[in-house]
Scaffold this motif. Structure first.
Motif, PDB file in Angstrom:
ATOM      1  N   UNK A   1       0.866  -1.170   0.000  1.00 51.80           N
ATOM      2  CA  UNK A   1       0.000   0.000   0.000  1.00 51.80           C
ATOM      3  C   UNK A   1       0.908   1.228   0.000  1.00 51.80           C
ATOM      4  N   UNK A   2       0.793   2.041  -1.041  1.00 46.97           N
ATOM      5  CA  UNK A   2       1.613   3.235  -1.189  1.00 46.97           C
ATOM      6  C   UNK A   2       0.722   4.468  -1.061  1.00 46.97           C
ATOM      7  N   UNK A   3       1.042   5.334  -0.122  1.00 50.26           N
ATOM      8  CA  UNK A   3       0.277   6.570   0.053  1.00 50.26           C
ATOM      9  C   UNK A   3       0.597   7.504  -1.111  1.00 50.26           C
ATOM     10  N   UNK A   4      -0.462   7.941  -1.805  1.00 53.91           N
ATOM     11  CA  UNK A   4      -0.298   8.827  -2.955  1.00 53.91           C
ATOM     12  C   UNK A   4      -0.539  10.291  -2.571  1.00 53.91           C
ATOM     13  N   UNK A   5      -1.577  10.524  -1.771  1.00 54.31           N
ATOM     14  CA  UNK A   5      -1.956  11.885  -1.391  1.00 54.31           C
ATOM     15  C   UNK A   5      -2.516  11.857   0.026  1.00 54.31           C
ATOM     16  N   UNK A   6      -2.316  12.958   0.780  1.00 56.39           N
ATOM     17  CA  UNK A   6      -2.807  13.033   2.161  1.00 56.39           C
ATOM     18  C   UNK A   6      -3.669  14.271   2.363  1.00 56.39           C
ATOM     19  N   UNK A   7      -4.531  14.178   3.386  1.00 55.20           N
ATOM     20  CA  UNK A   7      -5.177  15.361   3.939  1.00 55.20           C
ATOM     21  C   UNK A   7      -4.160  15.935   4.927  1.00 55.20           C
ATOM     22  N   UNK A   8      -3.786  17.184   4.774  1.00 58.01           N
ATOM     23  CA  UNK A   8      -2.759  17.793   5.625  1.00 58.01           C
ATOM     24  C   UNK A   8      -3.263  18.013   7.045  1.00 58.01           C
ATOM     25  N   UNK A   9      -2.413  17.676   8.021  1.00 62.39           N
ATOM     26  CA  UNK A   9      -2.725  17.937   9.413  1.00 62.39           C
ATOM     27  C   UNK A   9      -2.560  19.407   9.737  1.00 62.39           C
ATOM     28  N   UNK A  10      -3.295  19.873  10.738  1.00 61.27           N
ATOM     29  CA  UNK A  10      -3.215  21.287  11.116  1.00 61.27           C
ATOM     30  C   UNK A  10      -1.993  21.582  11.983  1.00 61.27           C
ATOM     31  N   UNK A  11      -1.365  20.535  12.542  1.00 60.05           N
ATOM     32  CA  UNK A  11      -0.228  20.754  13.437  1.00 60.05           C
ATOM     33  C   UNK A  11       0.990  19.902  13.080  1.00 60.05           C
ATOM     34  N   UNK A  12       0.762  18.623  12.741  1.00 58.26           N
ATOM     35  CA  UNK A  12       1.875  17.696  12.514  1.00 58.26           C
ATOM     36  C   UNK A  12       1.938  17.285  11.036  1.00 58.26           C
ATOM     37  N   UNK A  13       3.144  16.944  10.569  1.00 59.34           N
ATOM     38  CA  UNK A  13       3.312  16.556   9.167  1.00 59.34           C
ATOM     39  C   UNK A  13       3.444  15.046   8.977  1.00 59.34           C
ATOM     40  N   UNK A  14       3.290  14.269  10.043  1.00 64.25           N
ATOM     41  CA  UNK A  14       3.323  12.816   9.897  1.00 64.25           C
ATOM     42  C   UNK A  14       1.972  12.321   9.384  1.00 64.25           C
ATOM     43  N   UNK A  15       1.942  11.117   8.860  1.00 63.58           N
ATOM     44  CA  UNK A  15       0.689  10.522   8.385  1.00 63.58           C
ATOM     45  C   UNK A  15       0.363   9.334   9.283  1.00 63.58           C
ATOM     46  N   UNK A  16      -0.808   9.373   9.877  1.00 59.85           N
ATOM     47  CA  UNK A  16      -1.185   8.370  10.867  1.00 59.85           C
ATOM     48  C   UNK A  16      -2.206   7.387  10.311  1.00 59.85           C
ATOM     49  N   UNK A  17      -2.052   6.120  10.716  1.00 58.92           N
ATOM     50  CA  UNK A  17      -3.032   5.061  10.476  1.00 58.92           C
ATOM     51  C   UNK A  17      -3.202   4.362  11.813  1.00 58.92           C
TER      52      UNK A  17
END
Length: 94
Positions: A66-82
């Motif tokens: 599973x490859x992340x293509x696009x994210x919804x940007x966080x308002x505070x942090x730049x990590x991507x959480x699952x």
């Protein structure tokens, strides 16, 4: 026969609900198997499981990427959480 995969997208904690929007969440991802299956999946920007299915082929698949293509940007942090990923094997009658 098919494989079901479920993803609880984002940082989900009922005691700290603000963290969901503060961290990145997956918007779109590419799902690939070692047997040649490839599909793009989309995620709504809400706290819920996203389900998708991979067709069963003879002798596999044995690997799923599973490859992340696009994210919804966080308002505070730049990590991507699952928060959770579940993989189940499903059977049904035709």
């Amino acid at each position: 026969t098919r494989y079901e995969i479920r993803i609880l997208n984002g940082y989900v904690n009922p005691l700290l609900p603000h963290l969901f929007k503060e961290n990145n969440r997956i918007k779109t991802a590419i799902v690939e198997t070692d047997k040649g299956y490839k599909a793009e999946i989309s995620f709504e920007d809400v706290v819920e499981f996203t389900d998708f299915f991979i067709p069963m082929v003879k002798d596999g698949p044995t690997h799923v990427k599973i490859t992340i293509k696009e994210v919804y940007k966080g308002t505070k942090y730049s990590d991507t959480a699952v928060t959770a990923l579940e993989a189940n094997h499903m059977f049904w009658d035709k």
